[in-house]
Design a protein around this motif. Sequence first.
Motif, PDB file in Angstrom:
ATOM      1  N   GLY A  99      18.975 -48.686 -47.599  1.00 29.66           N
ATOM      2  CA  GLY A  99      18.326 -47.382 -47.728  1.00 29.66           C
ATOM      3  C   GLY A  99      19.318 -46.243 -47.553  1.00 29.66           C
ATOM      4  N   GLY A 100      18.879 -45.067 -47.988  1.00 26.77           N
ATOM      5  CA  GLY A 100      19.717 -43.873 -47.868  1.00 26.77           C
ATOM      6  C   GLY A 100      19.976 -43.519 -46.414  1.00 26.77           C
ATOM      7  N   LYS A 101      19.027 -43.796 -45.560  1.00 27.91           N
ATOM      8  CA  LYS A 101      19.194 -43.504 -44.140  1.00 27.91           C
ATOM      9  C   LYS A 101      20.335 -44.337 -43.563  1.00 27.91           C
ATOM     10  CE  LYS A 101      15.469 -42.378 -41.524  1.00 27.91           C
ATOM     11  NZ  LYS A 101      14.195 -42.600 -40.794  1.00 27.91           N
ATOM     12  N   LEU A 104      23.790 -43.039 -44.652  1.00 25.82           N
ATOM     13  CA  LEU A 104      24.269 -41.882 -43.892  1.00 25.82           C
ATOM     14  C   LEU A 104      24.699 -42.306 -42.485  1.00 25.82           C
ATOM     15  CD1 LEU A 104      21.491 -39.531 -45.213  1.00 25.82           C
ATOM     16  CD2 LEU A 104      23.940 -39.182 -45.585  1.00 25.82           C
ATOM     17  N   TRP A 125      17.046 -32.241 -42.957  1.00 22.38           N
ATOM     18  CA  TRP A 125      16.356 -33.525 -42.799  1.00 22.38           C
ATOM     19  C   TRP A 125      16.601 -33.988 -41.372  1.00 22.38           C
ATOM     20  CZ3 TRP A 125      18.193 -39.012 -43.620  1.00 22.38           C
ATOM     21  CH2 TRP A 125      17.101 -39.908 -43.653  1.00 22.38           C
ATOM     22  N   TYR A 128      19.720 -36.084 -39.763  1.00 29.81           N
ATOM     23  CA  TYR A 128      21.155 -35.744 -39.800  1.00 29.81           C
ATOM     24  C   TYR A 128      21.743 -35.461 -38.411  1.00 29.81           C
ATOM     25  CZ  TYR A 128      20.454 -34.791 -44.888  1.00 29.81           C
ATOM     26  OH  TYR A 128      20.141 -34.845 -46.216  1.00 29.81           O
ATOM     27  N   ASN A 171      22.281 -31.239 -49.029  1.00 35.05           N
ATOM     28  CA  ASN A 171      21.098 -31.991 -49.463  1.00 35.05           C
ATOM     29  C   ASN A 171      20.350 -31.173 -50.509  1.00 35.05           C
ATOM     30  OD1 ASN A 171      17.865 -32.693 -47.970  1.00 35.05           O
ATOM     31  ND2 ASN A 171      18.906 -33.855 -49.543  1.00 35.05           N
ATOM     32  N   ASN A 175      14.946 -31.964 -48.658  1.00 37.20           N
ATOM     33  CA  ASN A 175      13.828 -32.253 -47.781  1.00 37.20           C
ATOM     34  C   ASN A 175      14.189 -31.541 -46.483  1.00 37.20           C
ATOM     35  OD1 ASN A 175      11.925 -33.320 -46.068  1.00 37.20           O
ATOM     36  ND2 ASN A 175      12.647 -35.427 -46.179  1.00 37.20           N
ATOM     37  N   ASP A 203      23.716 -35.664 -50.159  1.00 34.52           N
ATOM     38  CA  ASP A 203      22.525 -36.520 -50.102  1.00 34.52           C
ATOM     39  C   ASP A 203      21.666 -36.191 -51.315  1.00 34.52           C
ATOM     40  OD1 ASP A 203      20.150 -37.828 -49.622  1.00 34.52           O
ATOM     41  OD2 ASP A 203      19.939 -37.155 -47.542  1.00 34.52           O
ATOM     42  N   ILE A 205      19.132 -37.971 -52.760  1.00 36.46           N
ATOM     43  CA  ILE A 205      18.012 -38.908 -52.863  1.00 36.46           C
ATOM     44  C   ILE A 205      16.859 -38.365 -53.729  1.00 36.46           C
ATOM     45  CG2 ILE A 205      16.802 -38.192 -50.743  1.00 36.46           C
ATOM     46  CD1 ILE A 205      17.258 -41.783 -50.906  1.00 36.46           C
ATOM     47  N   TYR A 206      16.756 -37.019 -53.854  1.00 33.91           N
ATOM     48  CA  TYR A 206      15.676 -36.436 -54.679  1.00 33.91           C
ATOM     49  C   TYR A 206      16.169 -35.950 -56.042  1.00 33.91           C
ATOM     50  CZ  TYR A 206      12.913 -36.564 -50.407  1.00 33.91           C
ATOM     51  OH  TYR A 206      12.254 -36.993 -49.287  1.00 33.91           O
ATOM     52  N   ALA A 237      14.448 -45.202 -53.002  1.00 29.46           N
ATOM     53  CA  ALA A 237      13.159 -44.983 -52.351  1.00 29.46           C
ATOM     54  C   ALA A 237      12.317 -43.919 -53.046  1.00 29.46           C
ATOM     55  CB  ALA A 237      13.382 -44.597 -50.890  1.00 29.46           C
ATOM     56  N   LYS A 238      12.875 -42.741 -53.258  1.00 28.60           N
ATOM     57  CA  LYS A 238      12.086 -41.615 -53.728  1.00 28.60           C
ATOM     58  C   LYS A 238      11.965 -41.615 -55.252  1.00 28.60           C
ATOM     59  CE  LYS A 238      12.097 -40.710 -49.377  1.00 28.60           C
ATOM     60  NZ  LYS A 238      13.081 -39.955 -48.636  1.00 28.60           N
ATOM     61  N   ARG A 246      13.991 -50.806 -49.087  1.00 28.27           N
ATOM     62  CA  ARG A 246      15.193 -50.528 -48.299  1.00 28.27           C
ATOM     63  C   ARG A 246      16.474 -50.775 -49.102  1.00 28.27           C
ATOM     64  NH1 ARG A 246      13.874 -47.260 -46.710  1.00 28.27           N
ATOM     65  NH2 ARG A 246      15.429 -47.027 -45.086  1.00 28.27           N
TER      66      ARG A 246
END
Length: 395
Positions: A99-101, A104, A125, A128, A171, A175, A203, A205-206, A237-238, A246
């Motif tokens: 996952g992106g989390k 990071l 977010w 971070y 980001n 988010n 980041d 992710i979106y 994920a998004k 994940r």
Amino acid sequence: MIQLANRVTQVTPSLTLAITAKAKEMKAQGVDICSFSSGEPDFDTPQYIKDAAVSALDQGKTKYGAVAGEPGLREAIARKLNNDSQLNYSPNNVIVTNGGKHSLFNLMLALIEPGDEVIIPAPYWLSYPEMVKLAQGNPIIVDTTAETDYKITPEQLRQAITSKTKLFVLNSPSNPTGTVYNPAEIKALAEVIVEHNLWVVSDEIYEKILYDGVVHISIGSLGEEILKRTIISNGFAKSYSMTGWRIGYLAGPEPLIKAVSTIQSHSTSNVCTFAQYGAIAALESPKSPPCLQTMRDAFSQRRQVILEKIRAIPQLSCPTPMGSFYVFVDISKTGLNSLEFCDQLLEKQQVAAIPGKAFGADHCIRLSYATDLASIEKGMDRIERFVQETKVNQL
Ligand SMILES: *Cc1c(COP(=O)(O)O)cnc(C)c1O
């Protein structure tokens, strides 16, 4: 009493996950909840992606794999970064993570030393700053305002830099604010980063969830000098509605990716092997673009509706979000702080929203429109009633 490690006591548990859980629990008990708390798309994972994972399972992709990811997925990600963002990466510049989390988190462990400063624009977010602290670094929060659409300016970035600054966190789309930096703004930030020889983690992710024809550009695409200092964090994920799978990734200079791989080899090892085949399908199947468009269209319609509803309530305001699926609403005219607002809103109107305090902005709340139109309309009517009643109480 348990003597826990100091690092644990310095971080706070995720408030978004806590509130989402509480709303889910109330719903399970039969309470008619309208939830704007979701941090994930409300669509199922597209069928062709599931099929690819099932077929990998059937083919016995059930064993340990390479720590940095299945070769086919690293290739597909490198290809995607070249094609979508003109980033000159090979598979060796890519590591697949849980996952992106996790991307990071791994990055912070690989890059940050005790005392290093990491510049984070607020609203941010919520993970971070906590990740930076877990890596024993110092998060340096730079407040931004609705006047600049919650974007950090190059001047603000420059002013926050000290001899200890190591990394800047970007980001876009954001988010919690939905802000998207335009190419000129990204270029201006890149110049400061290069000038001061910092690292930047982007980041993204979106990146696929954008509105009104706005485009995403990756900061690393702006030239050799910035590319050397850029790490891309992204995931499935998004964009593909694959939160539970994940799967994420980091891309950047090879020595850094190797270091992250070493860390990963002693923590999680490879990402779930057959799941990675679903991710390959997500990137490579011709069915992907129409699927993404369907989700974007739905989000776009909901965004329109929620914005109209918010703007009809005089005590609330927000900039127009250009990406992601969140609206970041200023509630200061209600006289409540964000925790009071969200607590009372859940209590009195059974509406779940996330307090802006979690994102470093206590005068705001985050509303997610990753939910159906009917719930958005009903929930916003309840918010309107809540705000009106709050006003009456304060007179
Ligand atoms: C959701 C999210 C991520 C990572 O999500 P994963 O589920 O771990 O891939 C990273 N950054 C932001 C800003 C997010 O909203």
